[in-house]
Structure formats: structure tokens, C-alpha cells
Scaffold this active site. Structure first.
Site, PDB file in Angstrom:
ATOM      1  N   ASP A  17      27.800  26.605  92.953  1.00  0.00           N
ATOM      2  CA  ASP A  17      28.203  27.089  94.125  1.00  0.00           C
ATOM      3  C   ASP A  17      28.664  25.962  94.879  1.00  0.00           C
ATOM      4  O   ASP A  17      28.027  24.965  95.289  1.00  0.00           O
ATOM      5  CB  ASP A  17      27.129  28.123  95.017  1.00  0.00           C
ATOM      6  CG  ASP A  17      27.424  28.509  96.430  1.00  0.00           C
ATOM      7  OD1 ASP A  17      28.587  28.922  96.592  1.00  0.00           O
ATOM      8  OD2 ASP A  17      26.590  28.032  97.315  1.00  0.00           O
ATOM      9  N   THR A  50      34.065  29.064  98.462  1.00  0.00           N
ATOM     10  CA  THR A  50      33.606  27.759  99.127  1.00  0.00           C
ATOM     11  C   THR A  50      34.321  26.827  98.214  1.00  0.00           C
ATOM     12  O   THR A  50      34.912  25.670  98.759  1.00  0.00           O
ATOM     13  CB  THR A  50      32.071  27.676  99.136  1.00  0.00           C
ATOM     14  OG1 THR A  50      31.772  28.121  97.779  1.00  0.00           O
ATOM     15  CG2 THR A  50      31.393  28.354 100.204  1.00  0.00           C
ATOM     16  N   THR A  51      34.443  27.001  96.990  1.00  0.00           N
ATOM     17  CA  THR A  51      35.267  26.002  96.058  1.00  0.00           C
ATOM     18  C   THR A  51      36.471  26.059  96.238  1.00  0.00           C
ATOM     19  O   THR A  51      37.179  24.965  96.118  1.00  0.00           O
ATOM     20  CB  THR A  51      34.617  25.969  94.638  1.00  0.00           C
ATOM     21  OG1 THR A  51      33.386  26.647  94.439  1.00  0.00           O
ATOM     22  CG2 THR A  51      34.524  25.135  93.696  1.00  0.00           C
ATOM     23  N   ASP A 350      25.790  35.159  97.936  1.00  0.00           N
ATOM     24  CA  ASP A 350      27.469  35.446  98.047  1.00  0.00           C
ATOM     25  C   ASP A 350      27.655  36.892  97.718  1.00  0.00           C
ATOM     26  O   ASP A 350      28.680  37.510  98.295  1.00  0.00           O
ATOM     27  CB  ASP A 350      27.606  34.770  96.719  1.00  0.00           C
ATOM     28  CG  ASP A 350      28.036  33.189  97.136  1.00  0.00           C
ATOM     29  OD1 ASP A 350      27.533  32.843  98.101  1.00  0.00           O
ATOM     30  OD2 ASP A 350      28.608  32.371  96.465  1.00  0.00           O
TER      31      ASP A 350
END
Length: 514
Positions: A17, A50-51, A350
Site C-alpha cells: 500500500d 495512493t500509489t 482500502d
């Protein structure tokens, strides 16, 4: 791929994550710090992507470098980027497909495709089921077709090591890590309990600071003690006249109060966290009361089906379960080790965020890099109609969007250049918006058939955050440090032996200190 991190406390974090990894980094560079903020914002705002935010923002800056070298002004580049952002969001609106929130199969597919790349993807529907159950439970209708889902407040994730991951479940109620106050005397299992929640101590109020009481007669001492007892008895009677089965307070509960309760056959739990208390209130329909004399019948929670204390592992947990229409719930996670549970919890967060996003804004866009390719193709077409110097940065922004499908292709282990060329050919004229990469096999496939989706507002948020951050960093032309440089040890002292200056040194800066 997963990353294994050693954090500052010497613990281990195993995760992929983006936010969890970047959170652990210790950086000195100010621009890098602001990039890390991005993934945190994304995590708090939509909980997923998020990435992608970091990858996209990095790529935007990378393509801008060529223009900076050619003396383009940063403001011009930013203008072009903002124009590209507006057009990208317009493309998203065009290809977004509505989804029915009540269609469980479609929702499951959506949540599954979000956590497919994560560690728990291998457990199939388990996490997706948990996330959907939890979010549909705590959803509150605000009217006008809006639903509010508060994951932080009303969904508690309890991780209990031991058992198998398959034993995890969503309770129709709340579970707390507490036992009743007097285990031997109080009931540990109550069917359809009447629950009273308090926010005040059931013990005699002590003076704030040291108070001296001067007693002249001996009997006064007895009267003092009696007053204390009567005060507590009075409190308890006010509560007991509502005939509760379970009294829970956030503060202390004295032995005397405990005695009155157990005599009346009422179970009591003390020193509960405020957040837990709020969750119980939401689950069983009670109201948290601040003063016992203000209790009303409507404050008693009656919607819970069963209260019982169970032992899991070597700790006692109190369950308030089988509530009718609870508005808060607990997700009980079981698993082999702490690290595994932590990763499962992150994946669950998530997944719940995705489910929440869907309930809030039920629109879908294709996953697997298809959206980015469509956006990229459309922007490339439009760039020919952009006038003036802004055309080039605009086109570069279009190319930057291809970073996401390219990274996907790399992660699948296929030939990146061939795959990208094939995909660009398919998307060349803004058609076939649903063709993307299947993350498991690396094959080029139709995302509709493979059920690989993304939530609309995750994508929109990703684009906005990445481009705005890139613009902000491009506008920085200088970094001024407000920190004093530490002197190297031994630099500050005077030299130990006197230095004699040769004539060759005369041009050097080093003058002999006077």
C-alpha cells in the site's frame, strides 16, 4: 509485489500500500516530503490510488523537465497542465458508467478488482464481503438520494491473532475488549438486553484539591460516610428505576455501586473508550447520558439481540450482537500472525473506502490502465487545437498519463514496449475505451468482460491531486533553508599548531587568524 519495511520501533511492516510505505520513510528533501503528503491526502480522501498519485505526479514533473531546460516559463507549463486536467476530467465523465449500489454482485466485483493486486486478493471474496457488509451497515441516508458512510467512527476493526482468516466476520453489533465488573456475580449472557450508556462516574465525587474537614463530634464521621453512601445509592436508584440489564460507563464505578447493580441483577462495564461508547449507542439505539438524573425511557437501548462475554484466545471480549438495524459495527479479523493481520486490515480499509466511494458516487470507470490510455489518446487529439506555446506541455501531459498502464505492464512481467504500442494502437482515436491490461496475466483484454473496474471519484481525485501537486512544485524556483548547518566536529576549534604561510598560499582564502 510486496515490500518489507523495518520501521523506527524495530517492527516489521509487510505491505504494498503506497501510503503505508511512504509513511515510514524518513526524508530530508522538502520536495519529496510534499510528494509524500500527496499519498496521505489521497488515503484520507478516497482511500485508494495512493500509489497512482505518486507515479502520476512524478511523471508529470519528469515530462516538464524538458520544457524547463528549454526555458519555458513554469507558469505556461502549469496553464497547459490545468487545461489538460479539465479535459481529462471531461473524458472521465464521458466514459463513466453508472452502477446500481444495491446490486451486490456488481459491487463485489468492483471491490474485488480494487484489492485484486493486494495481498488479500488470493482469498477471493472474503475481504470484499467483509467490506461491503460493514459499509452497507453503517450507511446513513441524508435524504436527496445521498448516503453518508463514516468508516472511521462507526466501523471498528478488532484484530485477534489466532484462528484462520476464514473465521473473520462482520458482527451485527459491537465487540469490546472488556469483561463485566464483577464476573462472578453479574450475568454474562443476556438475551434482548436493555442497555444504558453513561458518561459520568458512579462514585463519590472527590474534591479537586485537598480539602480539610474538621470534625468535632465522633458521630459526624459516620454521617459523612453515610452521605457518601446515600449519594451513590441515589445515583444507582435513578438508573435502576429504568430496569436496565446492562449499564456501561466511560468513567469509574465504585464497589458500592457495583454491589447495588449486582443485587438488582444488572451487569455493568466500566471505563470504556468514548469511541466504543458511541459505537454501542449507534448499534443498539441508546443515547449516551451525562447525568443519571436526566435519564429518560427513550435513552435506553433496546435494539440489541444478545449481550454476552466470550473468551477468545486468553482475553475476554464483550459482544453486543444481533442488533436490529445497527448503525455501527465491528469487523472481527482472525489470522495467523500480527503482521498478516495488519496487512489484512490495511487491505480492508482500502476495500471499505472503495465501497464507501461507490455508495457516495455510484459511477464506474474501467481499470487496468484503460482510463489513462483513453484520457491520453483524447488529449493527444485535442492538443492540435491548442494554440500557442502551451501546445507542447499539453501534449506532454497527455503522454505522462501513460505512466500508469506502463507500470502495470512492468508489474505483469510482459514486454512493455510491445504491449504499450498495441494498447496505444487500440486507443488511438479515443475508441475502445475499455481495453486495458489484465493485472494477473498481462494480457490485453476488455475490462468490461474481465470485470476490472475503478471508482470514478478515486480516478478523478488521483488526477486532480497529481496535476495540482506537479504545478505547485513547478512553480518553486528556489529553496531557502531556515535551518542552521551543524558544524562538523573539530571544525570550530582553533588550529592546534600555528600555521606558517608560504608565499604560494597568499592567494588562498585562509588568512592567519589575528
Amino acid at each position: 509485489m510486496l515490500k518489507m519495511l523495518l520501521d523506527a520501533g524495530g517492527g516489521i511492516v509487510v505491505t504494498n500500500d503506497g501510503n503505508s510505505i511512504l509513511r515510514e520513510l524518513d526524508l530530508a528533501h522538502p520536495a519529496a516530503k510534499s510528494m509524500i503528503e500527496l499519498s496521505r491526502t489521497q488515503d484520507e480522501e478516497v482511500g485508494d490510488g495512493t500509489t497512482s498519485v505518486i507515479v502520476l505526479a512524478g511523471e508529470m514533473l519528469h515530462v516538464a523537465e524538458a520544457f524547463i531546460d528549454k526555458n519555458f516559463h513554469p507558469t505556461v507549463i502549469c496553464r497547459a497542465y490545468n487545461k489538460a486536467l479539465e479535459d481529462a476530467i471531461a473524458v472521465l465523465d464521458k466514459i463513466a458508467a453508472p452502477v446500481d449500489v444495491n446490486d451486490r454482485v456488481a459491487m463485489l466485483g468492483l471491490v474485488k478488482s480494487c484489492i485484486g493486486t493486494k495481498f488479500t486478493g488470493q482469498f477471493g471474496d472474503l475481504i470484499a464481503d467483509l467490506a461491503l457488509d460493514a459499509t452497507t451497515t453503517v450507511g446513513v441516508d441524508l435524504g436527496q438520494g445521498l448516503r453518508e458512510v463514516d468508516i472511521k467512527k462507526y466501523i471498528k476493526v478488532e484484530k485477534v491473532p489466532g484462528g484462520q482468516l476464514e473465521d473473520s466476520k462482520v458482527l451485527k453489533g459491537v465487540m469490546i475488549n472488556k469483561d463485566v465488573v464483577a464476573p462472578g456475580k453479574m450475568r454474562r449472557k443476556i438475551i434482548n438486553p436493555r442497555i444504558i450508556l453513561l458518561d459520568c462516574p458512579l462514585e463519590y465525587k472527590k474534591g479537586e484539591n485537598q480539602t480539610n474537614a474538621e470534625l468535632v463530634r465522633e458521630e459526624d464521621w459516620g454521617i459523612l460516610l453515610k452521605m457518601e453512601e446515600e449519594y451513590i445509592e441515589n445515583l444507582c436508584m435513578q438508573i435502576l428505576k429504568f430496569k436496565p440489564d446492562l449499564v456501561i460507563t466511560e468513567k469509574g464505578l465504585s464497589d458500592l455501586a457495583c454491589h447495588y447493580f449486582s443485587k438488582a441483577g444488572v451487569s455493568a462495564i466500566r471505563r470504556l473508550r468514548k469511541t466504543d461508547n458511541n459505537r454501542i449507542a449507534k448499534a443498539c439505539g441508546a443515547v449516551v447520558v451525562n447525568r443519571p438524573d436526566e435519564l429518560q425511557e427513550s435513552d435506553v437501548g433496546t435494539r440489541a439481540g444478545i449481550f454476552e462475554v466470550k473468551k477468545i484466545g486468553d482475553e475476554f471480549f464483550a459482544f453486543i450482537d444481533e442488533c436490529t438495524d445497527p448503525k455501527a459495527c465491528t469487523v472481527l479479523l482472525r489470522g495467523a500472525s500480527k503482521d498478516l493481520l495488519n496487512e489484512v486490515e490495511r487491505n480492508l480499509q482500502d476495500a471499505m473506502s472503495v465501497a464507501r466511494n461507490m455508495i457516495k458516487n455510484p459511477k464506474l470507470v474501467p481499470g487496468g490502465g484503460a482510463t489513462e490510455l483513453t484520457v491520453s489518446a483524447t488529449l493527444k487529439q485535442k492538443s492540435s487545437s491548442v494554440e500557442g506555446i502551451e501546445k507542447w506541455p499539453y501534449e506532454a501531459a497527455a503522454i505522462a498519463f501513460e505512466a500508469i498502464p506502463r507500470t502495470l505492464a512492468q508489474n505483469c512481467g510482459v514486454n512493455v514496449i510491445r504491449t504499450m504500442t498495441a494498447l496505444q494502437g487500440k486507443h488511438a482515436n479515443g475508441e475502445n475505451a475499455w481495453i486495458g491490461i489484465d493485472g494477473n496475466t498481462g494480457a490485453i483484454a476488455d475490462m468490461k468482460e474481465r470485470k476490472i473496474w475503478d471508482a470514478y471519484n478515486v480516478k478523478a481525485q488521483t488526477f486532480k491531486t497529481a496535476i495540482e501537486a506537479a504545478c505547485m512544485l513547478l512553480r518553486i524556483d528556489d529553496i531557502v533553508s531556515g535551518i542552521k548547518k551543524k558544524q562538523a566536529p573539530g571544525a570550530g576549534q582553533a588550529p592546534s599548531k600555528p600555521t606558517i604561510e608560504q608565499e604560494g598560499d597568499a592567494d588562498n582564502e585562509q588568512m592567519i587568524p589575528e
